[in-house]
Motif scaffolding. Structure first.
Motif, PDB file in Angstrom:
ATOM      1  N   UNK A  32     -33.671  -0.278 -12.489  1.00  0.00           N
ATOM      2  CA  UNK A  32     -33.605  -1.556 -11.482  1.00  0.00           C
ATOM      3  C   UNK A  32     -32.204  -2.096 -11.442  1.00  0.00           C
ATOM      4  N   UNK A  33     -31.344  -1.791 -12.532  1.00  0.00           N
ATOM      5  CA  UNK A  33     -30.137  -2.381 -12.588  1.00  0.00           C
ATOM      6  C   UNK A  33     -29.091  -1.650 -11.803  1.00  0.00           C
ATOM      7  N   UNK A  34     -29.517  -0.455 -11.480  1.00  0.00           N
ATOM      8  CA  UNK A  34     -28.583   0.656 -10.632  1.00  0.00           C
ATOM      9  C   UNK A  34     -28.342   0.100  -9.102  1.00  0.00           C
ATOM     10  N   UNK A  35     -29.034  -0.558  -8.650  1.00  0.00           N
ATOM     11  CA  UNK A  35     -29.182  -0.953  -7.308  1.00  0.00           C
ATOM     12  C   UNK A  35     -28.350  -2.260  -6.823  1.00  0.00           C
ATOM     13  N   UNK A  36     -27.140  -2.465  -7.588  1.00  0.00           N
ATOM     14  CA  UNK A  36     -26.186  -3.279  -7.069  1.00  0.00           C
ATOM     15  C   UNK A  36     -26.106  -4.377  -8.070  1.00  0.00           C
ATOM     16  N   UNK A  37     -27.158  -4.447  -9.120  1.00  0.00           N
ATOM     17  CA  UNK A  37     -26.887  -5.574 -10.326  1.00  0.00           C
ATOM     18  C   UNK A  37     -26.083  -5.285 -11.203  1.00  0.00           C
ATOM     19  N   UNK A  38     -25.539  -3.969 -11.708  1.00  0.00           N
ATOM     20  CA  UNK A  38     -24.906  -3.649 -12.633  1.00  0.00           C
ATOM     21  C   UNK A  38     -25.570  -3.542 -13.846  1.00  0.00           C
ATOM     22  N   UNK A  39     -24.779  -3.051 -14.909  1.00  0.00           N
ATOM     23  CA  UNK A  39     -25.367  -2.843 -16.181  1.00  0.00           C
ATOM     24  C   UNK A  39     -26.003  -4.168 -16.897  1.00  0.00           C
ATOM     25  N   UNK A  40     -25.430  -5.215 -16.577  1.00  0.00           N
ATOM     26  CA  UNK A  40     -25.768  -6.545 -17.203  1.00  0.00           C
ATOM     27  C   UNK A  40     -27.346  -6.942 -16.833  1.00  0.00           C
ATOM     28  N   UNK A  62     -41.571   2.507 -11.059  1.00  0.00           N
ATOM     29  CA  UNK A  62     -41.221   2.975  -9.993  1.00  0.00           C
ATOM     30  C   UNK A  62     -41.975   2.301  -8.793  1.00  0.00           C
ATOM     31  N   UNK A  63     -41.579   2.689  -7.493  1.00  0.00           N
ATOM     32  CA  UNK A  63     -42.030   1.968  -6.362  1.00  0.00           C
ATOM     33  C   UNK A  63     -43.316   2.792  -5.997  1.00  0.00           C
ATOM     34  N   UNK A  64     -44.493   1.970  -5.718  1.00  0.00           N
ATOM     35  CA  UNK A  64     -45.510   2.586  -5.471  1.00  0.00           C
ATOM     36  C   UNK A  64     -45.998   2.159  -3.820  1.00  0.00           C
ATOM     37  N   UNK A  65     -46.497   3.272  -3.250  1.00  0.00           N
ATOM     38  CA  UNK A  65     -46.873   3.047  -1.735  1.00  0.00           C
ATOM     39  C   UNK A  65     -47.983   4.071  -1.547  1.00  0.00           C
ATOM     40  N   UNK A  66     -48.844   3.534  -0.267  1.00  0.00           N
ATOM     41  CA  UNK A  66     -49.796   4.628   0.086  1.00  0.00           C
ATOM     42  C   UNK A  66     -49.437   5.943   0.287  1.00  0.00           C
ATOM     43  N   UNK A  67     -47.988   6.095   0.824  1.00  0.00           N
ATOM     44  CA  UNK A  67     -47.416   7.504   1.088  1.00  0.00           C
ATOM     45  C   UNK A  67     -46.853   7.916  -0.005  1.00  0.00           C
ATOM     46  N   UNK A  68     -46.464   7.422  -1.009  1.00  0.00           N
ATOM     47  CA  UNK A  68     -45.892   8.219  -2.140  1.00  0.00           C
ATOM     48  C   UNK A  68     -45.884   7.423  -3.314  1.00  0.00           C
ATOM     49  N   UNK A  69     -45.641   8.081  -4.461  1.00  0.00           N
ATOM     50  CA  UNK A  69     -45.335   7.459  -5.583  1.00  0.00           C
ATOM     51  C   UNK A  69     -43.954   8.052  -6.190  1.00  0.00           C
ATOM     52  N   UNK A  70     -42.960   6.897  -6.275  1.00  0.00           N
ATOM     53  CA  UNK A  70     -41.921   7.230  -6.735  1.00  0.00           C
ATOM     54  C   UNK A  70     -41.587   6.742  -7.948  1.00  0.00           C
ATOM     55  N   UNK A  71     -40.566   7.603  -9.121  1.00  0.00           N
ATOM     56  CA  UNK A  71     -40.495   7.135 -10.292  1.00  0.00           C
ATOM     57  C   UNK A  71     -38.873   7.245 -10.369  1.00  0.00           C
ATOM     58  N   UNK A  72     -38.360   6.137 -10.861  1.00  0.00           N
ATOM     59  CA  UNK A  72     -36.832   6.295 -11.052  1.00  0.00           C
ATOM     60  C   UNK A  72     -36.387   6.280 -12.519  1.00  0.00           C
ATOM     61  N   UNK A  73     -35.192   6.774 -12.713  1.00  0.00           N
ATOM     62  CA  UNK A  73     -34.519   6.799 -13.882  1.00  0.00           C
ATOM     63  C   UNK A  73     -33.119   6.615 -13.900  1.00  0.00           C
ATOM     64  N   UNK A  74     -32.433   6.349 -14.829  1.00  0.00           N
ATOM     65  CA  UNK A  74     -31.110   6.078 -15.124  1.00  0.00           C
ATOM     66  C   UNK A  74     -30.339   6.371 -16.440  1.00  0.00           C
ATOM     67  N   UNK A  75     -29.170   6.780 -16.234  1.00  0.00           N
ATOM     68  CA  UNK A  75     -28.594   7.085 -17.816  1.00  0.00           C
ATOM     69  C   UNK A  75     -27.164   6.864 -17.774  1.00  0.00           C
ATOM     70  N   UNK A  76     -26.539   6.393 -18.756  1.00  0.00           N
ATOM     71  CA  UNK A  76     -25.166   6.421 -19.150  1.00  0.00           C
ATOM     72  C   UNK A  76     -24.684   7.144 -20.228  1.00  0.00           C
ATOM     73  N   UNK A  77     -23.773   8.133 -19.592  1.00  0.00           N
ATOM     74  CA  UNK A  77     -23.197   9.215 -20.502  1.00  0.00           C
ATOM     75  C   UNK A  77     -21.893   9.094 -20.828  1.00  0.00           C
ATOM     76  N   UNK A  78     -21.383   9.394 -22.024  1.00  0.00           N
ATOM     77  CA  UNK A  78     -20.183   9.213 -22.384  1.00  0.00           C
ATOM     78  C   UNK A  78     -19.597  10.485 -22.758  1.00  0.00           C
ATOM     79  N   UNK A  79     -18.544  11.069 -22.079  1.00  0.00           N
ATOM     80  CA  UNK A  79     -18.050  12.519 -22.428  1.00  0.00           C
ATOM     81  C   UNK A  79     -16.566  12.122 -23.159  1.00  0.00           C
ATOM     82  N   UNK A  80     -16.294  13.272 -24.116  1.00  0.00           N
ATOM     83  CA  UNK A  80     -15.007  13.468 -24.530  1.00  0.00           C
ATOM     84  C   UNK A  80     -13.984  13.935 -23.639  1.00  0.00           C
ATOM     85  N   UNK A  81     -12.835  13.626 -23.596  1.00  0.00           N
ATOM     86  CA  UNK A  81     -11.984  14.295 -22.520  1.00  0.00           C
ATOM     87  C   UNK A  81     -10.934  15.388 -23.327  1.00  0.00           C
TER      88      UNK A  81
END
Length: 213
Positions: free
Chosen positions: A172-180, A190-209
């Protein structure tokens, strides 16, 4: 001018979602009756509950798929202060009905109301294997984060190293509210509706360079 105080690598946020046709529904019903005395309220509500249970069985819904509460009695008034008037006693019983017969859902609700469920509080659509959908959404979030990291690394002329940090994020924080707005171990339905069931996920990854090869 802003500066990175502790540079350590590349941090990217990825989001993913999975949608599927609903395979079952949950209907929140209630018997809610007003009567002049507790005795009459219990009797009328009890009769309505019995009719409702029988109607649900006629629709092929076993008792195990009906979760309910005991009859609840409360006094009802109208107005405030000197204008307050006693109306009677409300007897209420709430039920949640699970059904996979989505093609007959409208008829089920109509028959339940006719039988005595004079309140329909909610209708929710679900899928049988939502944990699998959530796992797929999380995998897509990881893929999205990695693609974003690869673009940044290529644009900067460096190579992407191994993942050194993984953080589950509240989708829910990904839609413009930021990590805070919230993160950590949040099981978002997720969002439930008669037409479909939707499940959302988000992840923060840190990579070495790494230096460009």
């Amino acid at each position: 001018m802003a500066a990175i105080r502790e540079p350590w690598g590349l941090s990217v946020l990825g989001a993913g979602s999975v949608s599927a046709e609903p395979s079952l529904a949950f209907v929140d019903l209630a018997v809610d009756l007003l009567a002049p005395t507790p005795k009459v309220a219990f009797a009328e509500a009890g009769a309505a509950v019995a009719r409702l249970r029988e109607t649900l069985r006629e629709h092929g819904i076993p008792d195990a798929d009906v979760s309910g509460s005991r009859l609840r009695l409360t006094s009802q008034y109208s107005g405030y202060g000197a204008e307050r008037t006693f109306l009677g006693y409300t007897c209420e019983a709430k039920y949640t009905v699970r059904t996979e017969a989505l093609d007959r859902l409208e008829l089920l609700i109509e028959d339940a109301v006719t039988a005595g469920a004079n309140r329909v509080d909610d209708v929710r659509f679900e899928v049988r294997d939502k944990p699998a959908m959530r796992d797929e959404a999380r995998a897509r979030a990881v893929e999205a984060a990695r693609r974003k990291a690869e673009v940044y690394a290529e644009a900067c002329g460096i190579d992407l190293g191994t993942v050194i940090h993984i953080e589950d994020v509240n989708p829910e924080s990904v839609g413009g509210h930021g990590r805070s707005a919230g993160r950590a171990d949040h099981e978002h339905d997720g969002t439930l509706s008669p037409g479909s069931v939707r499940v959302d996920a988000a992840v923060l990854l840190g990579f070495a360079l790494l230096p460009a090869s």
